[in-house]
Scaffold this motif. Structure first.
Motif, PDB file in Angstrom:
ATOM      1  N   PHE A 119       0.839  -1.191   0.000  1.00  0.00           N
ATOM      2  CA  PHE A 119       0.000   0.000   0.000  1.00  0.00           C
ATOM      3  C   PHE A 119       0.876   1.243   0.000  1.00  0.00           C
ATOM      4  O   PHE A 119       2.081   1.188   0.290  1.00  0.00           O
ATOM      5  N   ILE A 120       0.258   2.380  -0.341  1.00  0.00           N
ATOM      6  CA  ILE A 120       0.921   3.666  -0.227  1.00  0.00           C
ATOM      7  C   ILE A 120       0.012   4.613   0.551  1.00  0.00           C
ATOM      8  O   ILE A 120      -1.199   4.415   0.613  1.00  0.00           O
ATOM      9  N   ARG A 121       0.617   5.626   1.138  1.00  0.00           N
ATOM     10  CA  ARG A 121      -0.138   6.706   1.782  1.00  0.00           C
ATOM     11  C   ARG A 121       0.040   7.954   0.929  1.00  0.00           C
ATOM     12  O   ARG A 121       1.162   8.306   0.561  1.00  0.00           O
ATOM     13  N   THR A 122      -1.068   8.613   0.609  1.00  0.00           N
ATOM     14  CA  THR A 122      -1.017   9.734  -0.310  1.00  0.00           C
ATOM     15  C   THR A 122      -1.489  11.039   0.325  1.00  0.00           C
ATOM     16  O   THR A 122      -2.296  11.051   1.249  1.00  0.00           O
ATOM     17  N   GLU A 123      -0.960  12.127  -0.209  1.00  0.00           N
ATOM     18  CA  GLU A 123      -1.430  13.464   0.113  1.00  0.00           C
ATOM     19  C   GLU A 123      -2.141  14.029  -1.116  1.00  0.00           C
ATOM     20  O   GLU A 123      -1.863  13.640  -2.246  1.00  0.00           O
TER      21      GLU A 123
END
Length: 275
Positions: A119-123
């Motif tokens: 997974f990735i965390r995005t802004e």
């Protein structure tokens, strides 16, 4: 949402942060990249030993941050090498994600694809805002198209809404709930809610206001500690923990094995209904 459910089998998963030391090309880089890799691997070992539920790698020490269009290829290359090193430690036992500051969402997806991350965390997923590194524009359409383009459909995307270290005056007429619903409509896999800055508590009323309004996991993104987890446990679905796991509870410090162990022991007791 299905992507995250497939990753986490336990109730209220805890995601431990690896705040990577300053990378080559950034002002605080110490010319010791091999030591940076070793430290990341050591912190991954602490998390595995402490029975954490997932790991999130982030270039938190690359101060001051630049917007994604100014990120150099060295950042992607170095974070990829660190991701591979961490994966060698966790051996696919734990889900592993990545975030590239600031708003390096396509870069994070590329690393996740190449390094087999989960997974990735995005802004900046929905609605523009003004962050300390500049104006961040919404990019959900670009990111999801890119995920499809590089055949990274297995990679979950958790998205900050009304994120910390930012001004939201230009979207002040858009409520938190409307922002959350927009992120859900634009196919987010999970919503990250934070306090006003790193280490600051997330407003529990913000979380409560979204319960039953969206069908996405509500993930605490800052300020989780041993003292407040009992309250958050009842309303949120997961937590990203960084500062509390560090020596003296300060994000700039190293991961503290005892703090991880004691926190996760409390999580186990909560899951068993002992507390």
């Amino acid at each position: 949402m299905a992507r995250l459910k497939a990753l986490f089998s336990k109730k209220f998963p805890i995601i431990g942060m690896i705040h990577v030391d300053p990378l080559p090309g950034t002002p605080l880089y110490s010319n010791q990249f091999e030591d940076t890799i070793k430290k990341a691997k050591h912190e991954a070992e602490i998390y595995v030993k402490g029975k954490i539920d997932a790991i999130l790698i982030e270039n938190m020490h690359d101060l001051p941050y630049v917007q994604s269009k100014f990120l150099g290829p060295e950042t992607v290359a170095c974070m990829s090498r660190i991701a591979v090193a961490v994966k060698e430690v966790i051996h696919n036992i734990l889900p592993c994600g990545i975030q590239i500051l600031a708003c390096g969402n396509k870069e994070a997806l590329a690393i996740a694809k190449a390094c087999d991350l989960d997974f990735i965390r995005t802004e900046g997923f929905v609605f523009s805002h003004v962050a300390d590194e500049g104006v961040t524009n919404a990019d959900a359409g670009h990111i999801l198209r890119y995920r499809k383009h590089i055949d990274a459909q297995h990679v979950g995307i958790i998205t900050d809404i009304k994120k910390k270290h930012s001004s939201h005056a230009i979207t002040n007429d858009v409520s938190l709930c409307e922002t959350a619903k927009a992120a859900e409509f634009f196919l987010s896999d999970g919503l990250v809610l934070t306090g006003k800055a790193t280490g600051y508590e997330t407003d529990i009323d913000d979380i409560k206001s979204l319960k039953g309004k969206v069908n996405l996991p509500l993930i605490l993104g800052s300020g989780v500690t041993m003292d407040n987890i009992d309250r958050y446990w009842k309303v949120a679905d997961a937590a990203i923990v960084g500062s509390f796991f560090k020596t003296h509870g300060t994000w700039q410090n190293n991961v503290d094995e005892e703090r991880v162990r004691s926190f996760m022991n409390k999580i186990v007791r909560l899951r068993k209904g002992i507390l």
